[in-house]
Write a protein that holds these residues in place. Structure first.
Motif, PDB file in Angstrom:
ATOM      1  N   ASP A 128      -4.627  10.865  16.171  1.00 39.15           N
ATOM      2  CA  ASP A 128      -4.187  10.230  18.217  1.00 39.15           C
ATOM      3  C   ASP A 128      -4.257   8.606  18.107  1.00 39.15           C
ATOM      4  O   ASP A 128      -3.619   7.898  19.060  1.00 39.15           O
ATOM      5  CB  ASP A 128      -5.671  10.566  19.029  1.00 39.15           C
ATOM      6  CG  ASP A 128      -5.336  11.940  19.026  1.00 39.15           C
ATOM      7  OD1 ASP A 128      -4.651  12.475  18.679  1.00 39.15           O
ATOM      8  OD2 ASP A 128      -6.811  12.797  19.556  1.00 39.15           O
ATOM      9  N   ARG A 129      -5.368   8.247  17.468  1.00 39.75           N
ATOM     10  CA  ARG A 129      -5.304   6.542  17.473  1.00 39.75           C
ATOM     11  C   ARG A 129      -6.156   5.865  16.052  1.00 39.75           C
ATOM     12  O   ARG A 129      -6.823   6.447  15.623  1.00 39.75           O
ATOM     13  CB  ARG A 129      -6.314   6.087  18.945  1.00 39.75           C
ATOM     14  CG  ARG A 129      -7.997   6.761  18.596  1.00 39.75           C
ATOM     15  CD  ARG A 129      -8.799   6.369  20.510  1.00 39.75           C
ATOM     16  NE  ARG A 129      -9.763   7.277  19.407  1.00 39.75           N
ATOM     17  CZ  ARG A 129     -10.961   6.557  20.044  1.00 39.75           C
ATOM     18  NH1 ARG A 129     -11.005   5.444  21.152  1.00 39.75           N
ATOM     19  NH2 ARG A 129     -12.133   7.369  20.463  1.00 39.75           N
ATOM     20  N   HIS A 130      -6.272   4.070  16.097  1.00 37.07           N
ATOM     21  CA  HIS A 130      -6.505   3.969  14.973  1.00 37.07           C
ATOM     22  C   HIS A 130      -6.577   2.326  15.577  1.00 37.07           C
ATOM     23  O   HIS A 130      -6.135   1.981  16.489  1.00 37.07           O
ATOM     24  CB  HIS A 130      -6.329   4.399  13.364  1.00 37.07           C
ATOM     25  CG  HIS A 130      -4.391   3.068  13.609  1.00 37.07           C
ATOM     26  ND1 HIS A 130      -4.478   1.785  14.121  1.00 37.07           N
ATOM     27  CD2 HIS A 130      -3.160   3.972  13.394  1.00 37.07           C
ATOM     28  CE1 HIS A 130      -3.310   2.096  13.879  1.00 37.07           C
ATOM     29  NE2 HIS A 130      -2.483   3.176  13.428  1.00 37.07           N
ATOM     30  N   VAL A 131      -8.057   1.727  14.999  1.00 40.49           N
ATOM     31  CA  VAL A 131      -8.443   0.531  15.239  1.00 40.49           C
ATOM     32  C   VAL A 131      -7.265  -0.591  14.365  1.00 40.49           C
ATOM     33  O   VAL A 131      -7.292  -1.917  14.111  1.00 40.49           O
ATOM     34  CB  VAL A 131      -9.614  -0.127  15.575  1.00 40.49           C
ATOM     35  CG1 VAL A 131     -10.200   1.070  16.771  1.00 40.49           C
ATOM     36  CG2 VAL A 131     -10.272   0.340  15.005  1.00 40.49           C
ATOM     37  N   THR A 132      -6.474  -0.547  14.118  1.00 34.42           N
ATOM     38  CA  THR A 132      -5.786  -1.574  12.476  1.00 34.42           C
ATOM     39  C   THR A 132      -5.206  -2.484  13.484  1.00 34.42           C
ATOM     40  O   THR A 132      -5.315  -3.258  12.507  1.00 34.42           O
ATOM     41  CB  THR A 132      -5.087  -0.315  11.375  1.00 34.42           C
ATOM     42  OG1 THR A 132      -5.580   0.360  10.658  1.00 34.42           O
ATOM     43  CG2 THR A 132      -4.434  -0.964  10.334  1.00 34.42           C
ATOM     44  N   TRP A 169       0.849  -1.133   0.208  1.00 34.84           N
ATOM     45  CA  TRP A 169      -0.042   0.071  -0.406  1.00 34.84           C
ATOM     46  C   TRP A 169       1.133   1.767   0.043  1.00 34.84           C
ATOM     47  O   TRP A 169       0.558   1.882  -0.728  1.00 34.84           O
ATOM     48  CB  TRP A 169      -1.105   0.236   0.944  1.00 34.84           C
ATOM     49  CG  TRP A 169      -1.909  -0.846   1.204  1.00 34.84           C
ATOM     50  CD1 TRP A 169      -2.256  -2.364   2.133  1.00 34.84           C
ATOM     51  CD2 TRP A 169      -3.460  -0.431   0.134  1.00 34.84           C
ATOM     52  NE1 TRP A 169      -3.400  -2.620   1.440  1.00 34.84           N
ATOM     53  CE2 TRP A 169      -4.076  -2.018   0.475  1.00 34.84           C
ATOM     54  CE3 TRP A 169      -3.090  -0.264  -1.263  1.00 34.84           C
ATOM     55  CZ2 TRP A 169      -5.052  -2.481  -0.668  1.00 34.84           C
ATOM     56  CZ3 TRP A 169      -4.956   0.146  -1.828  1.00 34.84           C
ATOM     57  CH2 TRP A 169      -5.201  -1.682  -1.461  1.00 34.84           C
ATOM     58  N   ALA A 170       1.899   1.113   0.763  1.00 35.97           N
ATOM     59  CA  ALA A 170       2.994   1.905   0.719  1.00 35.97           C
ATOM     60  C   ALA A 170       3.342   2.722  -0.424  1.00 35.97           C
ATOM     61  O   ALA A 170       3.458   3.782  -1.130  1.00 35.97           O
ATOM     62  CB  ALA A 170       3.597   2.178   1.777  1.00 35.97           C
ATOM     63  N   LEU A 209      -1.501   3.117   8.067  1.00 38.35           N
ATOM     64  CA  LEU A 209      -1.946   2.321   8.709  1.00 38.35           C
ATOM     65  C   LEU A 209      -3.893   1.976   8.653  1.00 38.35           C
ATOM     66  O   LEU A 209      -4.343   1.604   8.986  1.00 38.35           O
ATOM     67  CB  LEU A 209      -1.597   1.636  10.111  1.00 38.35           C
ATOM     68  CG  LEU A 209      -0.544   0.768  10.281  1.00 38.35           C
ATOM     69  CD1 LEU A 209       0.066   1.031  10.969  1.00 38.35           C
ATOM     70  CD2 LEU A 209      -0.996   0.128   9.396  1.00 38.35           C
ATOM     71  N   ARG A 210      -4.445   3.999   8.750  1.00 37.05           N
ATOM     72  CA  ARG A 210      -5.504   4.387   8.988  1.00 37.05           C
ATOM     73  C   ARG A 210      -6.423   4.157   7.217  1.00 37.05           C
ATOM     74  O   ARG A 210      -7.593   3.795   7.414  1.00 37.05           O
ATOM     75  CB  ARG A 210      -5.885   5.365   9.542  1.00 37.05           C
ATOM     76  CG  ARG A 210      -6.904   6.028   9.699  1.00 37.05           C
ATOM     77  CD  ARG A 210      -6.798   7.464   9.600  1.00 37.05           C
ATOM     78  NE  ARG A 210      -6.880   8.386   8.683  1.00 37.05           N
ATOM     79  CZ  ARG A 210      -7.685   7.848   7.023  1.00 37.05           C
ATOM     80  NH1 ARG A 210      -9.162   7.993   7.426  1.00 37.05           N
ATOM     81  NH2 ARG A 210      -6.891   9.517   6.408  1.00 37.05           N
TER      82      ARG A 210
END
Ligand code: HEM
Length: 402
Positions: free
Chosen positions: A341-345, A254-255, A284-285
């Motif tokens: 701030d955050r993600h759930v990946t 993906w990068a 990642l998000r």
């Protein structure tokens, strides 16, 4: 019967999987608790809901597996254990005993020490491409890095690391009907290789993770301790090899696609390497390599005024959570400077990804080493191929032009 007007989400539909974001948006807006009759599962798609359910392991069990199609909702939690000894398919307290132990073997020191090995590997693969017209970023480079890195961590000799990746790839292949002879052979070879290596470390411990796992003691909740048995060491070996390879390879893929799609942001990274870690979080998000975590409910739960009965399969759509406008401003905009701030990946709660920091390190080093040599590249996205496994989503082929 569903009508055309209702949102429909099917994780096994290749067309939907190519770009699931429009459907996920409709689920979040119109059916935040979604039920798929055909495959008999519920789905949560909003960030807050995925986050809350991930934390609540008492109600959302991993102990019948976490791959949607392999969860047997009719089996009782007391039936035969389908975990293969892997903690990812266990609930506390069994999960926590193993996790505590591997946390100790998977130390920040060992992860940080891999920086040099990742750079060295990037050099080996990228240097020969200098002056060339282009190469397949995933097939010729990125897919090889994660298994070689995890191999180095476990103690697999350099010359065998790519062989394990090849066996692992065949083992992960989605097959319908009976298991092919090729897959059986890969499983057997992978198994005998591990057996021999574990045996060797038992006799001659070294400074590697297999030796650490063999000598470590599990502390039980009652304070007593014991060592891992042979099956448990083998299960860790398999889990780390497989969990650490596929997902990270897709992230790197993906990068290469997203930085080519946004050349102005790639130029910012060339200018300022300090931005790279944030770019990794945004990647990642934006395109989570593992977008669905499945669970089985242990009791009836209620979402948005509807009841989900006990013993239901629930898909936690972490991929959709990353694009939830209730959590992120302009979520469909890719922005390496986004304040995140955050993600759930990497999941959340007790099963939070053990390899998160390793994956971050690998991605940052791969991006830096690529930009050092190739500040610009072009991708024709019609040539990008996505992998089709039930749990991982991302590019398997990204031909890049230099
Ligand atoms: C970009 C790369 C990666 C992604 C997106 C990813 C994603 C995830 C997610 C979503 C979970 C939670 C699963 C659940 O809740 O059921 C998880 C768990 C796990 N991951 Fe990763 N992972 C990545 C890289 C790695 C690496 C490099 C390793 C290797 C060391 C690894 C090892 C594990 C393990 C062992 C677990 C299970 C943890 C537990 O059950 O306590 N992962 N990962």
């Amino acid at each position: 019967m569903r009508t055309r007007a209702e949102p429909y989400y099917d994780p096994y539909d290749a067309d939907i999987d190519t770009d699931p974001y429009p459907v996920w948006r409709r689920l979040r807006d119109e059916a935040p608790l979604y039920y798929n009759e055909q495959h008999n599962f519920f789905a949560l798609s909003r960030f807050a809901d995925v986050h809350a359910a991930s934390l609540d392991w008492q109600s959302y069990s991993s102990a019948r597996g976490t791959v949607l199609e392999y969860i047997d909702a009719s089996a009782s939690l007391a039936d035969a254990d389908p975990s293969f000894g892997m903690m990812i398919f266990m609930d506390p307290p069994r999960h926590d005993e193993l996790r505590r132990l591997v946390n100790r073997a998977f130390t920040p020191r060992r992860v940080a020490a891999l920086d040099g090995r990742v750079r060295e590997l990037c050099g080996e693969f990228l240097e020969p491409q200098r002056g060339g017209a282009g190469f397949d970023f995933v097939e010729d480079f990125a897919a090889k890095i994660p298994t070689m890195v995890i191999g180095a961590l476990l103690g697999v000799p350099k010359e065998d690391q790519d062989q394990l990746r090849q066996w692992g790839d065949v083992m992960m292949r989605l097959e319908t009907g009976t298991v092919s002879a090729e897959k059986m052979a890969a499983i057997e070879r992978f198994g005998s290789y591990m057996e021999a290596m574990v045996e060797d470390r038992r006799r001659r411990p070294r400074d590697d993770m297999i030796s650490d796992l063999l000598s470590a003691e599990i502390t039980r909740d009652d304070g007593s301790s014991r060592k891992l048995d042979h099956r448990e060491v083998m299960a860790f070996f398999t889990l780390l090899e497989i969990a650490g390879s596929e997902t990270t390879a897709r992230l790197l893929g993906w990068a290469s696609v997203l930085l080519a799609r946004h050349p102005e942001q790639r130029a910012q990274l060339v200018e300022s390497r300090a931005l790279v870690p944030n770019a990794v979080e945004e990647l990642l998000r934006y395109e989570p390599p593992s977008p669905i975590q499945a669970r089985l409910t242990t009791r009836a739960v209620e979402w948005h005024g509807q009841v989900v009965p006990a013993h239901s399969k629930v898909a936690l759509l972490t991929g959709s959570a990353g694009r939830d406008e209730r959590e992120y401003a302009e979520p469909d905009r890719f922005d390496v400077e986004r304040a995140l701030d955050r993600h759930v990946t990497f999941g959340y709660g007790v099963h939070y990804c053990l390899g998160a920091n390793l994956a971050r390190l690998e991605a940052a080093v791969v991006i830096e080493e690529t930009l050092d040599r190739f500040p610009e590249w072009h991708v024709d996205e019609r040539e990008v191929e996505l992998v089709r496994t039930s749990t991982v989503r991302g590019p398997s082929h990204v031909p890049i032009r230099l």
